[in-house]
Structure formats: structure tokens, C-alpha cells
Write a protein that holds these residues in place. Sequence first.
Motif, mmCIF file in Angstrom:
data_model
loop_
_atom_site.group_PDB
_atom_site.id
_atom_site.type_symbol
_atom_site.label_atom_id
_atom_site.label_comp_id
_atom_site.label_asym_id
_atom_site.label_seq_id
_atom_site.Cartn_x
_atom_site.Cartn_y
_atom_site.Cartn_z
ATOM 1 N N VAL A 180 0.857 -1.249 -0.067
ATOM 2 C CA VAL A 180 -0.149 0.191 0.090
ATOM 3 C C VAL A 180 0.884 1.242 0.033
ATOM 4 C CG1 VAL A 180 -1.611 1.384 1.323
ATOM 5 C CG2 VAL A 180 -1.849 -1.283 1.215
ATOM 6 N N SER A 181 1.785 1.228 0.790
ATOM 7 C CA SER A 181 2.813 2.299 1.106
ATOM 8 C C SER A 181 3.506 2.518 -0.330
ATOM 9 C CB SER A 181 3.802 2.175 2.126
ATOM 10 O OG SER A 181 4.232 3.221 2.552
ATOM 11 N N GLN A 182 3.683 1.366 -1.225
ATOM 12 C CA GLN A 182 4.657 1.723 -2.373
ATOM 13 C C GLN A 182 3.885 2.213 -3.365
ATOM 14 O OE1 GLN A 182 8.150 0.703 -2.957
ATOM 15 N NE2 GLN A 182 7.549 1.047 -0.422
ATOM 16 N N VAL A 183 2.337 2.126 -3.261
ATOM 17 C CA VAL A 183 1.627 2.602 -4.161
ATOM 18 C C VAL A 183 1.682 4.225 -3.974
ATOM 19 C CG1 VAL A 183 -0.827 3.244 -4.810
ATOM 20 C CG2 VAL A 183 -0.095 0.966 -4.415
ATOM 21 N N ARG A 184 1.823 4.813 -2.674
ATOM 22 C CA ARG A 184 1.929 6.173 -2.291
ATOM 23 C C ARG A 184 3.133 6.598 -2.890
ATOM 24 N NH1 ARG A 184 2.560 8.736 3.139
ATOM 25 N NH2 ARG A 184 2.039 10.827 3.011
ATOM 26 N N LEU A 185 4.062 5.868 -2.757
ATOM 27 C CA LEU A 185 5.442 6.184 -3.243
ATOM 28 C C LEU A 185 5.563 6.480 -4.872
ATOM 29 C CD1 LEU A 185 8.668 6.681 -3.109
ATOM 30 C CD2 LEU A 185 8.922 4.121 -3.242
ATOM 31 N N GLU A 201 -6.751 1.762 -8.692
ATOM 32 C CA GLU A 201 -7.949 0.549 -9.197
ATOM 33 C C GLU A 201 -7.420 -0.645 -8.520
ATOM 34 O OE1 GLU A 201 -10.778 0.699 -10.568
ATOM 35 O OE2 GLU A 201 -11.054 2.739 -11.044
ATOM 36 N N SER A 202 -6.098 -0.941 -8.638
ATOM 37 C CA SER A 202 -5.684 -2.267 -8.169
ATOM 38 C C SER A 202 -5.760 -2.544 -6.601
ATOM 39 C CB SER A 202 -4.011 -2.303 -8.462
ATOM 40 O OG SER A 202 -3.313 -1.828 -8.073
ATOM 41 N N LEU A 203 -5.494 -1.304 -5.984
ATOM 42 C CA LEU A 203 -5.541 -1.213 -4.392
ATOM 43 C C LEU A 203 -7.088 -1.442 -3.887
ATOM 44 C CD1 LEU A 203 -3.720 1.384 -2.537
ATOM 45 C CD2 LEU A 203 -3.378 -0.885 -2.564
ATOM 46 N N MET A 204 -8.051 -1.407 -4.910
ATOM 47 C CA MET A 204 -9.625 -1.491 -4.634
ATOM 48 C C MET A 204 -9.963 -2.847 -5.247
ATOM 49 S SD MET A 204 -10.624 2.276 -6.277
ATOM 50 C CE MET A 204 -12.506 2.091 -6.068
ATOM 51 N N GLY A 205 -9.192 -3.624 -5.561
ATOM 52 C CA GLY A 205 -9.469 -4.941 -6.218
ATOM 53 C C GLY A 205 -9.490 -5.881 -4.625
ATOM 54 N N GLU A 206 -9.530 -7.201 -5.026
ATOM 55 C CA GLU A 206 -9.673 -8.178 -4.128
ATOM 56 C C GLU A 206 -8.325 -8.199 -3.019
ATOM 57 O OE1 GLU A 206 -10.850 -12.917 -2.896
ATOM 58 O OE2 GLU A 206 -10.198 -12.231 -4.989
ATOM 59 N N GLY A 207 -8.462 -8.134 -1.805
ATOM 60 C CA GLY A 207 -7.510 -8.269 -0.785
ATOM 61 C C GLY A 207 -6.939 -6.976 -0.976
ATOM 62 N N ASN A 236 -6.650 5.712 1.458
ATOM 63 C CA ASN A 236 -8.062 5.565 1.750
ATOM 64 C C ASN A 236 -8.923 6.708 0.982
ATOM 65 O OD1 ASN A 236 -8.833 3.058 2.943
ATOM 66 N ND2 ASN A 236 -7.934 4.104 4.901
ATOM 67 N N ARG A 237 -8.251 7.832 1.324
ATOM 68 C CA ARG A 237 -8.919 8.990 0.563
ATOM 69 C C ARG A 237 -8.777 9.109 -0.917
ATOM 70 N NH1 ARG A 237 -6.637 15.020 2.307
ATOM 71 N NH2 ARG A 237 -7.705 14.345 4.202
ATOM 72 N N GLU A 238 -7.666 8.608 -1.461
ATOM 73 C CA GLU A 238 -7.604 8.509 -2.866
ATOM 74 C C GLU A 238 -8.590 7.484 -3.496
ATOM 75 O OE1 GLU A 238 -5.241 9.771 -5.188
ATOM 76 O OE2 GLU A 238 -4.724 11.229 -3.496
ATOM 77 N N MET A 239 -8.979 6.472 -2.676
ATOM 78 C CA MET A 239 -9.642 5.490 -3.269
ATOM 79 C C MET A 239 -11.242 6.030 -3.252
ATOM 80 S SD MET A 239 -7.939 1.740 -1.601
ATOM 81 C CE MET A 239 -9.523 1.388 -0.731
ATOM 82 N N THR A 240 -11.264 6.685 -2.256
ATOM 83 C CA THR A 240 -12.962 7.489 -2.033
ATOM 84 C C THR A 240 -13.103 8.405 -3.329
ATOM 85 O OG1 THR A 240 -12.631 7.189 0.310
ATOM 86 C CG2 THR A 240 -14.354 8.750 -0.685
ATOM 87 N N VAL A 241 -12.138 9.155 -3.404
ATOM 88 C CA VAL A 241 -12.197 10.125 -4.725
ATOM 89 C C VAL A 241 -12.234 9.419 -6.039
ATOM 90 C CG1 VAL A 241 -10.877 11.837 -5.797
ATOM 91 C CG2 VAL A 241 -11.080 11.947 -3.524
ATOM 92 N N GLN A 242 -11.397 8.292 -6.088
ATOM 93 C CA GLN A 242 -11.432 7.753 -7.189
ATOM 94 C C GLN A 242 -12.904 6.835 -7.415
ATOM 95 O OE1 GLN A 242 -8.546 6.887 -9.320
ATOM 96 N NE2 GLN A 242 -9.395 5.212 -10.575
ATOM 97 N N SER A 243 -13.454 6.214 -6.467
ATOM 98 C CA SER A 243 -14.794 5.615 -6.487
ATOM 99 C C SER A 243 -15.729 6.817 -6.988
ATOM 100 C CB SER A 243 -15.042 4.748 -5.375
ATOM 101 O OG SER A 243 -15.107 5.581 -4.200
ATOM 102 N N TRP B 167 -12.485 6.261 4.987
ATOM 103 C CA TRP B 167 -12.855 7.286 4.364
ATOM 104 C C TRP B 167 -11.784 8.165 3.841
ATOM 105 C CZ3 TRP B 167 -17.219 6.625 1.314
ATOM 106 C CH2 TRP B 167 -17.979 5.423 1.679
ATOM 107 N N GLY B 168 -10.613 8.446 4.516
ATOM 108 C CA GLY B 168 -9.462 9.298 4.350
ATOM 109 C C GLY B 168 -9.837 10.495 4.575
ATOM 110 N N ILE B 169 -10.703 10.741 5.854
ATOM 111 C CA ILE B 169 -10.971 12.097 6.421
ATOM 112 C C ILE B 169 -9.614 12.685 7.359
ATOM 113 C CG2 ILE B 169 -12.394 13.640 7.998
ATOM 114 C CD1 ILE B 169 -14.598 11.379 7.013
ATOM 115 N N THR B 170 -9.250 11.748 8.202
ATOM 116 C CA THR B 170 -8.122 11.974 9.152
ATOM 117 C C THR B 170 -6.812 11.130 8.559
ATOM 118 O OG1 THR B 170 -8.669 10.075 10.758
ATOM 119 C CG2 THR B 170 -9.260 12.342 11.240
#
Lengths: 252, 209
Positions: A180-185, A201-207, A236-243, B167-170
Motif C-alpha cells: 500500500v505504501s509503495q503505491v503512495r511512493l 484501481e488495483s488497491l480497490m481489487g480483491e485483498g 483511503n482518501r484517494e480510493m474514495t475520490v477515485q470511486s 474514508w480518508g478524512i483523518t
Amino acid sequence: MSENNVVKFIITRQDSPEEESYTEEFEIPYRANMNVISALMEIRRNPVNAAGKETAPVNWDMNCLEEVCGACSMVVNGKPRQSCTALIDNLEQPIHLEPMKTFPVVRDLIVDRSRMFDSLKKVKAWIPIDGTYDLGPGPRMAENKRQWAYELSKCMTCGVCLEACPNVNNNSEFIGPAAVSQVRLFNSHPTGEMNKEERIESLMGEGGLQDCGNSQNCVQSCPKGIPLTTSIAALNREMTVQSFKSFFGSDK
Amino acid sequence: MPENREYFNRRLHSLLGVIPIGIFLIQHFIVNHFAVYGASSFNAAASFMESLPFRYALEIFIIFLPILYHAIYGLYIVFQGKNNTRRYGYFRNWMFLLQRVTGVFLLIFIAWHVWETRVQAALGVDVNYDMMADILSSPWMLAFYIAGVLSATFHFANGLWSFAVSWGITITPRSQLIMTYVSIGVFVVLSFVGIRAILAFINPDLANI
């Protein structure tokens, strides 16, 4: 400590991936500035257990011996860490050594961390720069961004965060905090950013990242002090925005 | 969204815990709190809630279905984890464990609570102050209800914290720390309201007011 002192070890051993594990005790002569690896080397030189019986030498994995490769990770006195920087003088005895059982045990203290490398492939933790012609230099990276991205790049895929995570186990497909952290990198890199959506998108897949249960053991355990839970929340924020973007529609 | 089903399910679980279940929890506790002003006060509030228009639709879509989904999917999440607080005794890891323990307990408690009140109401029993006073007159039931209230407030307050992360708020450690304090505040306030209401049902002075 005097020259005559011994160091006591209780080591969890396993002869092959299919067999049951068992513990074996060892007592080895103390030397100044020993670490767990030099103690294991001593057992290899003279493979006799505490009962005085000759036994098969203990198997373990190692490579760089300076805590940058991640190969020698094992559970030392209950906590996963690199055995190369586990100094005997700092450890309570008897010293318990166990393999990181979140991963399949190959033999004794050697585990197979393939799932971590598979996860890196799954989230596309690289920057595609190949083309049929010279693409020229990429965009520049701001210095302040480079500085925090450097912290993320310290990840050595050692597996300690996966071992500490209650949600990474054989009941779950969760890829764990490291990938997960590597995606951010890679998403923070100016060229890598061009493939940002694919990684999210891949982070939102299974597992994917949704399986995180926020126990935050990862950030407490990371030997490199990587801000893993900050990466998790940021993605998590990126995933919310992306969805929202992909459901309601928007220009990429 | 078929390839992202797990993502969708998990986020839906997180969302439903706050909206509507969390909102319903607060509303439920506030209505219960009328008992503090006496039996007739509580009975009036309870019959007002019962007389709301579209009652069945409200119950089904705002209460039953969301709780049912949250409970069943939550149980699935519980079985995916392997708790390790013995080895990693960090604060957040304990919260992780307690969130699961209270969740499973609430599943039992709420099933019992619904059977004892809503199902009995459907069978023609009157849900009022006397009914609760009767249930809570047993010390075991009183303890069970207090445990249920504290589990619910803990699960909701700690759930708000993880909602903010999920949800990426904090994002920053500092905002997450402040959210921890906020969630402790929510826990204390809601527990006060909930426990005070329970104690009102066992106060004989309030039964005839």
C-alpha cells in the motif's frame, strides 16, 4: 560478561514445509558484540544442541547484514525484526527465535515472502518508462516531496508489517501495509503519477486496502519507521475520490 | 462495480455503521432518556415514535436492513482477522480487538433486545415504561443491558474513529490522535445518556410520575 558465559537460545524449527514445527534449545559461548546472526553462525559451526546431542544446523536467510535487505527477518523474543541488528547484549535470555509464520515456512527460520512480491506486481509498484522511442526527460520532482517520498522508499519488503498485522493471515487475501505504501511512493513520483489511477484501481481489487482494520501494528513495528498508517489513510482518501470519479464520471 | 465488490461491501459496511445506524442509536438513546422525567414522559415519547407515519418502511430501511447487513458482514470481517494483542499490546490493536468483541456481543444483545421488545410489540404486547422496568428488575438483565449499552457506545465511538481513517478524512497522525479524543468524548457522553436512561427504569420514584 565473562568469557565463560553462554547465550541460551530456544529456536522454533521445522524440517520441511509440510512437517510440524518443534523447538530446540542451544547454548553457545558468549562473545562480545554478538548478534543473532553471529550466534546462528556459531551453531552452524558446531551444531550441537543444549542437551549435547549433534543436530542439523539451524537454517536461516540473510544477505546484507546491515538492515537494508530485509532477508533475515524473524521473530526474536516475540517481535518480528531483522536478526542482523538484534544484538545479543540487548536481548533477554533465553532468546526465542521463531520464523514469521504469517508466511509459509520453508525450513527452520526461512520463510517464503513471495506473496509480498506478488502484491507489488498486483499494485504495479513501478514506473513505466519504456517506449518505442526516446521519451526524453521526465518532469521534475519538488524537493520537499522528494524528501518525504524518500522515507517511503526505505521499504525493504522485509515482511515485519505483514507479520504484525492481524488482518494478514491465511483467512484473508489482504496484501498488507507494505505494498500500500509503495503505491503512495510511486504515485508521488512525477512520472509514476501518470499511471496513478491504475494503481488505485488495483488497491480497490480483491485483498486490497479496504481489508485494513486499522490496528496500526504496522507503523509500530516497521524497522525503517515508514509512516505506513499515514500512507494507508492517504490512499483511503484517494480510493474514495477515485470511486466517486469512476461512478459519477469525470475527466481523468 | 463488479470487480470492486469487496471494496464496495466494506465501504458500505463502514457507511451504514454511522448513517443510519449511528444516527438511530443517538435517537434511540434520546427517546429512552425521557424515562428520566418519569414513566408518563417516556410512554408519551415511545407512543409518538410508534405513531410516526410510514413506521414499517422507516423500521425496515433505516433500522433492520442496515443493522442486519452491518452485523453479518461484520461477522465475516471478524473471522478474517487473527487477534494478536498478546504480542502487540498497542492501544490501537486493543481497540481493534474490542471493536470485534463488542460487535459480536452486540449481535447477541440486539437479537435478544429486539425479541424482547419489538417482536413482543408485534405480538400485541404494549412497549412502555412498565415493560422495561419489569425486564430490568432482574439484576442479570440489568447487567446485560448495561453491558449492551456500553458495547454499543464503544462500538459506535471507536467506529467513528475508523470511519474517519477508512474514508480518508483523518490522514496525519495528529488528526488521528485528535479524533481519538473526540471518539472518547462521544463514548463518555453517549454512555452517560444511555446508562442514565437504564437507571431511570429501576428507580421506583419515577414509575408513577
